[in-house]
Design an enzyme around this catalytic site. Structure first.
Site, PDB file in Angstrom:
ATOM      1  N   SER A   1      43.785  33.471  40.938  1.00  0.00           N
ATOM      2  CA  SER A   1      42.467  33.300  40.314  1.00  0.00           C
ATOM      3  C   SER A   1      41.964  34.630  39.764  1.00  0.00           C
ATOM      4  O   SER A   1      41.352  34.667  38.691  1.00  0.00           O
ATOM      5  CB  SER A   1      41.448  32.775  41.328  1.00  0.00           C
ATOM      6  OG  SER A   1      41.920  31.606  41.928  1.00  0.00           O
ATOM      7  N   THR A   2      42.227  35.705  40.486  1.00  0.00           N
ATOM      8  CA  THR A   2      41.743  37.025  40.056  1.00  0.00           C
ATOM      9  C   THR A   2      42.423  37.433  38.752  1.00  0.00           C
ATOM     10  O   THR A   2      41.767  37.908  37.820  1.00  0.00           O
ATOM     11  CB  THR A   2      42.030  38.075  41.162  1.00  0.00           C
ATOM     12  OG1 THR A   2      41.543  37.565  42.407  1.00  0.00           O
ATOM     13  CG2 THR A   2      41.363  39.396  40.858  1.00  0.00           C
TER      14      THR A   2
ATOM     15  N   ARG B   1      40.022  20.599  41.983  1.00  0.00           N
ATOM     16  CA  ARG B   1      39.950  19.714  43.150  1.00  0.00           C
ATOM     17  C   ARG B   1      38.493  19.364  43.509  1.00  0.00           C
ATOM     18  O   ARG B   1      38.250  18.510  44.355  1.00  0.00           O
ATOM     19  CB  ARG B   1      40.668  20.357  44.349  1.00  0.00           C
ATOM     20  CG  ARG B   1      42.184  20.222  44.279  1.00  0.00           C
ATOM     21  CD  ARG B   1      42.857  20.962  45.417  1.00  0.00           C
ATOM     22  NE  ARG B   1      44.300  20.778  45.430  1.00  0.00           N
ATOM     23  CZ  ARG B   1      44.935  19.752  45.981  1.00  0.00           C
ATOM     24  NH1 ARG B   1      44.241  18.805  46.578  1.00  0.00           N
ATOM     25  NH2 ARG B   1      46.255  19.678  45.950  1.00  0.00           N
TER      26      ARG B   1
ATOM     27  N   SER C   1      51.055  25.272  43.051  1.00  0.00           N
ATOM     28  CA  SER C   1      52.190  24.531  42.463  1.00  0.00           C
ATOM     29  C   SER C   1      53.504  24.907  43.158  1.00  0.00           C
ATOM     30  O   SER C   1      54.359  25.552  42.563  1.00  0.00           O
ATOM     31  CB  SER C   1      52.273  24.723  40.956  1.00  0.00           C
ATOM     32  OG  SER C   1      51.985  26.029  40.535  1.00  0.00           O
TER      33      SER C   1
HETATM   34  N1  LIG Z   1      47.148  22.808  53.084  1.00  0.00           N
HETATM   35  C1  LIG Z   1      46.844  23.665  52.113  1.00  0.00           C
HETATM   36  N2  LIG Z   1      47.832  24.350  51.470  1.00  0.00           N
HETATM   37  C2  LIG Z   1      47.512  25.194  50.492  1.00  0.00           C
HETATM   38  N3  LIG Z   1      46.251  25.436  50.049  1.00  0.00           N
HETATM   39  C3  LIG Z   1      45.243  24.758  50.644  1.00  0.00           C
HETATM   40  C4  LIG Z   1      45.502  23.855  51.702  1.00  0.00           C
HETATM   41  N4  LIG Z   1      44.309  23.348  52.109  1.00  0.00           N
HETATM   42  C5  LIG Z   1      43.356  23.892  51.342  1.00  0.00           C
HETATM   43  N5  LIG Z   1      43.904  24.753  50.456  1.00  0.00           N
HETATM   44  C6  LIG Z   1      43.131  25.459  49.429  1.00  0.00           C
HETATM   45  O1  LIG Z   1      43.451  24.786  48.217  1.00  0.00           O
HETATM   46  C7  LIG Z   1      43.830  25.706  47.223  1.00  0.00           C
HETATM   47  C8  LIG Z   1      45.133  25.303  46.534  1.00  0.00           C
HETATM   48  O2  LIG Z   1      44.943  24.213  45.712  1.00  0.00           O
HETATM   49  P1  LIG Z   1      46.025  23.913  44.591  1.00  0.00           P
HETATM   50  O3  LIG Z   1      45.495  22.739  43.857  1.00  0.00           O
HETATM   51  O4  LIG Z   1      46.290  25.135  43.812  1.00  0.00           O
HETATM   52  O5  LIG Z   1      47.303  23.530  45.449  1.00  0.00           O
HETATM   53  S1  LIG Z   1      48.629  22.795  44.969  1.00  0.00           S
HETATM   54  O6  LIG Z   1      49.022  23.406  43.695  1.00  0.00           O
HETATM   55  O7  LIG Z   1      48.336  21.372  44.820  1.00  0.00           O
HETATM   56  O8  LIG Z   1      49.621  23.034  46.019  1.00  0.00           O
HETATM   57  C9  LIG Z   1      44.060  27.031  47.880  1.00  0.00           C
HETATM   58  O9  LIG Z   1      43.377  27.937  47.033  1.00  0.00           O
HETATM   59  P2  LIG Z   1      44.039  29.325  46.555  1.00  0.00           P
HETATM   60  O10 LIG Z   1      43.857  30.228  47.729  1.00  0.00           O
HETATM   61  O11 LIG Z   1      43.189  29.692  45.391  1.00  0.00           O
HETATM   62  O12 LIG Z   1      45.469  29.124  46.164  1.00  0.00           O
HETATM   63  C10 LIG Z   1      43.440  26.905  49.246  1.00  0.00           C
HETATM   64  O13 LIG Z   1      42.202  27.562  49.267  1.00  0.00           O
HETATM   65  N1  LIG Z   2      46.231  42.880  42.299  1.00  0.00           N
HETATM   66  C1  LIG Z   2      45.493  42.829  43.407  1.00  0.00           C
HETATM   67  N2  LIG Z   2      45.424  43.890  44.236  1.00  0.00           N
HETATM   68  C2  LIG Z   2      44.680  43.826  45.356  1.00  0.00           C
HETATM   69  N3  LIG Z   2      43.938  42.752  45.750  1.00  0.00           N
HETATM   70  C3  LIG Z   2      43.978  41.693  44.949  1.00  0.00           C
HETATM   71  C4  LIG Z   2      44.739  41.662  43.753  1.00  0.00           C
HETATM   72  N4  LIG Z   2      44.586  40.464  43.178  1.00  0.00           N
HETATM   73  C5  LIG Z   2      43.753  39.766  43.982  1.00  0.00           C
HETATM   74  N5  LIG Z   2      43.374  40.504  45.042  1.00  0.00           N
HETATM   75  C6  LIG Z   2      42.507  40.065  46.144  1.00  0.00           C
HETATM   76  O1  LIG Z   2      43.250  39.105  46.889  1.00  0.00           O
HETATM   77  C7  LIG Z   2      42.406  38.073  47.323  1.00  0.00           C
HETATM   78  C8  LIG Z   2      42.967  36.732  46.859  1.00  0.00           C
HETATM   79  O2  LIG Z   2      42.893  36.669  45.447  1.00  0.00           O
HETATM   80  P1  LIG Z   2      42.716  35.289  44.718  1.00  0.00           P
HETATM   81  O3  LIG Z   2      42.672  35.585  43.267  1.00  0.00           O
HETATM   82  O4  LIG Z   2      41.585  34.513  45.290  1.00  0.00           O
HETATM   83  O5  LIG Z   2      44.098  34.579  45.102  1.00  0.00           O
HETATM   84  P2  LIG Z   2      44.568  33.079  44.901  1.00  0.00           P
HETATM   85  O6  LIG Z   2      43.798  32.520  43.740  1.00  0.00           O
HETATM   86  O7  LIG Z   2      46.044  33.184  44.612  1.00  0.00           O
HETATM   87  O8  LIG Z   2      44.281  32.400  46.182  1.00  0.00           O
HETATM   88  C9  LIG Z   2      41.023  38.362  46.772  1.00  0.00           C
HETATM   89  O9  LIG Z   2      40.266  38.951  47.797  1.00  0.00           O
HETATM   90  C10 LIG Z   2      41.272  39.353  45.661  1.00  0.00           C
HETATM   91  O10 LIG Z   2      40.202  40.248  45.489  1.00  0.00           O
END
Ligand SMILES: Nc1ncnc2c1ncn2[C@@H]1O[C@H](COP(=O)(O)OS(=O)(=O)O)[C@@H](OP(=O)(O)O)[C@H]1O
Ligand SMILES: Nc1ncnc2c1ncn2[C@@H]1O[C@H](COP(=O)(O)OP(=O)(O)O)[C@@H](O)[C@H]1O
Length: 289
Positions: free
Chosen positions: A126-127, A152, A193
């Site tokens: 996301s970042t 979602r 994914s």
């Molecule tokens: N069981 C489980 N596994 C993985 N992730 C979980 C789960 N439950 C909730 N979350 C939260 O949902 C975010 C991921 O959603 P996505 O739609 O990207 O997942 S997927 O592509 O369908 O696998 C993911 O957000 P990101 O951290 O931004 O990746 C999680 O915050």
């Molecule tokens: N290149 C980077 N270096 C250090 N920290 C990062 C970097 N990219 C993201 N972060 C930190 O990592 C954490 C997760 O990032 P996020 O974008 O929410 O990940 P995701 O969307 O894959 O779950 C956040 O706290 C963000 O500030």
């Protein structure tokens, strides 16, 4: 199954290459105006064609045949109206408009595509998506982020995290991303994914080259140490079941267009990572019409 009812054989990537034309990379499959399919099969392998639920197989050795669409119906004036069955939708017809993708792209001087960011939760998807969107905005380029977490909250609120729901989540986002790309927008999709086949199914929805996979190659230990939402801790404590990387799989992409690597003590900033994606888009001509 795609819009014209062609079902690719696993391992053969079907790619839309123009109005009603598809290619598996080596061969072109065309839908003729009056509802015929002309199929040139490849040597040594089979291409299965599904017409109105009836399976047909094109044999090896470059055989060539015409198939009349089984569900083609005669229109009032005697012309075929080329109605199709697509999934559970019967008697549907694709409607073309003279304003197309190239006209839209010319308006905004860019080319539509999908930047698909995959990686573990906490890997920075996301970042980077946001940094990329900011840079594009500064450069006068239109982008839109489809973030798994956000989607979602609405479109995909009915889906869980079991494998088939993740597949449906990816499929829907892939279809929406395809529409954005067709609108001329640089669509940035960021979802875990975790399954290769789901990502590849999205790739196959788009014209060749327009699906740009970005792999956040960030080790689990870094993601877990970040744990911005506290989800890894909950998963380790057994309070979330089926969490990606803990007790659910993540299939690493083998052939991504772009890999953004982060190692312990050596991680580029999100802005630097986004710049790498920008350089790719620029080199491939997506930042001009
Ligand atoms: N069981 C489980 N596994 C993985 N992730 C979980 C789960 N439950 C909730 N979350 C939260 O949902 C975010 C991921 O959603 P996505 O739609 O990207 O997942 S997927 O592509 O369908 O696998 C993911 O957000 P990101 O951290 O931004 O990746 C999680 O915050
Ligand atoms: N290149 C980077 N270096 C250090 N920290 C990062 C970097 N990219 C993201 N972060 C930190 O990592 C954490 C997760 O990032 P996020 O974008 O929410 O990940 P995701 O969307 O894959 O779950 C956040 O706290 C963000 O500030």
């Amino acid at each position: 199954m795609n819009a014209i009812g062609l079902k690719p054989v696993p391992g053969i990537r079907m790619q839309r290459v123009g109005l009603g034309s598809y290619s598996d990379g080596d061969h072109i499959i065309c839908v003729m105006k009056k509802g015929f399919l002309r199929i040139k099969a490849m040597e040594g392998s089979h291409l299965r064609v599904n017409v109105n639920g009836k399976g047909e197989t094109v044999g090896p050795n470059g055989s060539c045949l015409d198939l009349k669409l089984a569900n083609e119906v005669q229109g009032k004036n005697g012309n075929p109206s080329s109605l199709s069955t697509v999934g559970n939708s019967t008697n549907v017809k694709w409607h073309e408009c003279s304003v197309g993708k190239s006209e839209r792209q010319s308006l905004i001087n860019q080319k539509g595509c999908v930047v698909w960011i995959t990686g573990l939760s906490g890997s920075g998807k996301s970042t980077v998506a946001c940094a990329l969107s900011q840079i594009l905005c500064q450069r006068g380029k239109l982008s839109y982020i489809l973030d798994g977490d956000n989607v979602r909250h609405g479109l995909n609120r009915d889906l869980s995290f079991k494998a088939e729901d993740r597949a449906e989540n990816i499929r829907r986002v892939g279809e929406v991303a395809k529409l954005f790309a067709d609108a001329g927008v640089i669509c940035i999709a960021c979802l875990i994914s975790p399954y290769e086949r789901d990502r590849e199914a999205c790739r196959a929805m788009l014209p060749k080259g327009d699906f740009i996979e970005v792999f956040m190659d960030v080790p689990l230990e870094i993601c877990e140490a970040r744990d911005p939402k506290g989800l890894y801790k909950l998963a380790r404590d057994g309070k979330i079941k089926g969490f990606t990387g803990i007790d659910d799989p993540y299939e690493r992409p083998q052939d991504s267009e772009i890999v953004l690597t982060c190692k312990v003590g050596d991680c580029a900033s999100p802005y630097e990572m986004a710049e790498k994606v920008i350089r790719y888009l620029e080199a491939k001509g997506y930042l001009e019409a």
